[in-house]
Design an enzyme around this catalytic site. Sequence first.
Site, mmCIF file in Angstrom:
data_model
loop_
_atom_site.group_PDB
_atom_site.id
_atom_site.type_symbol
_atom_site.label_atom_id
_atom_site.label_comp_id
_atom_site.label_asym_id
_atom_site.label_seq_id
_atom_site.Cartn_x
_atom_site.Cartn_y
_atom_site.Cartn_z
ATOM 1 C CD GLU A 109 2.187 2.613 -10.107
ATOM 2 O OE1 GLU A 109 2.286 2.027 -9.018
ATOM 3 O OE2 GLU A 109 2.420 3.818 -10.254
ATOM 4 C CG PHE A 134 -4.000 5.287 5.673
ATOM 5 C CD1 PHE A 134 -4.951 6.265 5.909
ATOM 6 C CD2 PHE A 134 -2.960 5.580 4.808
ATOM 7 C CE1 PHE A 134 -4.874 7.506 5.289
ATOM 8 C CE2 PHE A 134 -2.873 6.816 4.183
ATOM 9 C CZ PHE A 134 -3.828 7.782 4.428
ATOM 10 N NE ARG A 135 -0.720 -1.689 6.792
ATOM 11 C CZ ARG A 135 0.152 -2.191 5.936
ATOM 12 N NH1 ARG A 135 -0.006 -3.397 5.482
ATOM 13 N NH2 ARG A 135 1.174 -1.479 5.526
ATOM 14 C CG ASN A 181 10.064 2.391 -9.974
ATOM 15 O OD1 ASN A 181 10.629 3.483 -9.978
ATOM 16 N ND2 ASN A 181 8.906 2.193 -9.381
ATOM 17 C CE LYS A 239 7.960 -1.868 -6.526
ATOM 18 N NZ LYS A 239 6.851 -0.935 -6.418
ATOM 19 N NE ARG A 272 4.480 12.592 -0.564
ATOM 20 C CZ ARG A 272 4.309 11.892 -1.678
ATOM 21 N NH1 ARG A 272 3.681 12.437 -2.704
ATOM 22 N NH2 ARG A 272 4.765 10.666 -1.781
ATOM 23 N N GLY A 329 -2.432 0.895 -2.197
ATOM 24 C CA GLY A 329 -2.414 0.225 -0.887
ATOM 25 C C GLY A 329 -3.652 0.429 -0.044
ATOM 26 N NE ARG A 338 6.791 5.384 -11.313
ATOM 27 C CZ ARG A 338 5.893 4.902 -10.477
ATOM 28 N NH1 ARG A 338 6.051 3.735 -9.952
ATOM 29 N NH2 ARG A 338 4.841 5.615 -10.177
ATOM 30 C CG HIS A 364 0.111 8.576 -8.164
ATOM 31 N ND1 HIS A 364 -0.500 9.264 -7.132
ATOM 32 C CD2 HIS A 364 1.188 7.977 -7.616
ATOM 33 C CE1 HIS A 364 0.171 9.072 -6.017
ATOM 34 N NE2 HIS A 364 1.216 8.312 -6.287
ATOM 35 C CG LEU A 397 -7.280 6.724 -2.231
ATOM 36 C CD1 LEU A 397 -8.538 6.500 -1.391
ATOM 37 C CD2 LEU A 397 -6.987 8.206 -2.358
ATOM 38 N N GLY A 398 -2.490 5.628 -1.723
ATOM 39 C CA GLY A 398 -1.408 4.877 -1.083
ATOM 40 C C GLY A 398 -0.745 5.815 -0.109
#
Length: 408
Positions: free
Chosen positions: A384, A284-285, A7, A14, A241, A331, A91, A180, A209-210
């Site tokens: 993925e 988000f954490r 990827n 990756k 975004r 995530g 990918r 996605h 939702l990441g």
Amino acid sequence: MKILVINCGSSSVKYQLLDMDEEKVLAKGLCERIGTKGGRFKYTPYHQGAVVWEKFIPDHKSAVEMVLRALSHEKYGVVNSIDAIKGIGHRIVHGGEYISQSVIIDGKVKEVINICTELAPLHNPANLMGIKACEELMPDIPMVGVFDTAFHQTIPAYAYLYGIPYKLYEKYKIRKYGFHGISHKYVAARAAEILGRPLDNLKTVSCHLGNGASVCAIKNGQSVDTSMGFTPLAGLVMGTRCGDIDPAIAAYLMKKENLTVEELEDVLNKQSGVFGLSGISNDFRDIENAQIKNDPQANLTMEVFSYSVSKYIAQYAMAMDGMDALIFTAGLGQNSYIVRQDICTNLKSLGVEIDKEKNRYCTDAQIISRQESQVCTMMIPTDEELAIARETKALLLNQKHCAGLAAV
Ligand code: AMP
């Protein structure tokens, strides 16, 4: 059958090597900051801890070379020789209207990826660099392209067209593509497995939702609508975004703030979303931690986010004339019981009834709704790399050469 999954980003590679006889990950890792100072190569074989090398990595070919050396390394290696690798799955982000399923990579496919560079200027050139590097280093190993956009090619025209002059669609191919796709397809198939029901008789809404986030309506195994659009900027409010906004805001902001096109793109892509709304973080954490301290801006941000996800789920339930299953993945979708709970609370009238205990403590793929819930709600970890390796294996075994490639 050992499959290497690659990827490539503009400055990263990756990778994962999988033994597809047992669907087992043999090794995985990441090469970062290619072409710049601070190059870093991380390699984690299944039988021992991660190894990190810090050195300058001039280009993608050098990065792939490092991957191959690590995989067959005397001490850390997981294969005796690179010849053990029987296929490479890449990918690829954008296949435009040409690619509707995974394909064996040949000259025509590379041409398509190149043509679609216009639609994904940051990603497709990097994907091509990865393909070229593998070709040079492993010329005899077949390669498969697995496209993020391919799954969404079943979206009907009434859902993918925008209300702009049709000739602009014809001239520039401005339409919804969706992203996605590899993840949405994978979790929908897992949901059918978990439910013990055929995928081709299931109405599913998948929420990936990441940091990037999208919702997809999957009817009988096919994507029929998705929240991302011409680019991955559309749809949900995301980490940085903005998601859907009134398009007139763009011109208004440019005038008011005296912004160039690039500056506007930066505001919408990198300074907006949860980061811009909260003023705290794109993670988000951090927002959830601020919520624990009752930070009003964090509370409002999460309300905006959950509302934007719930709205899409409701729309898609309507588009499919019902919803059998609702999936949370990636995530945030996998790890935040609070977000799942907030979204599901908004969807009570659609028959979503979450089991608070199951939702709170789920760690692996499982049903998190109450038995009597009309909509079976699930948390399913996405994978993925495994999805890409499966597609690669299937294609190489069947040699369905270029079945998903429309005429260029
Ligand atoms: P991804 O893009 O799928 O890697 O997801 C990254 C996003 O998931 C980041 O914004 C993280 O903050 C979020 N995330 C990961 N773990 C958690 C967690 N335990 N709670 C809340 N958000 C999380």
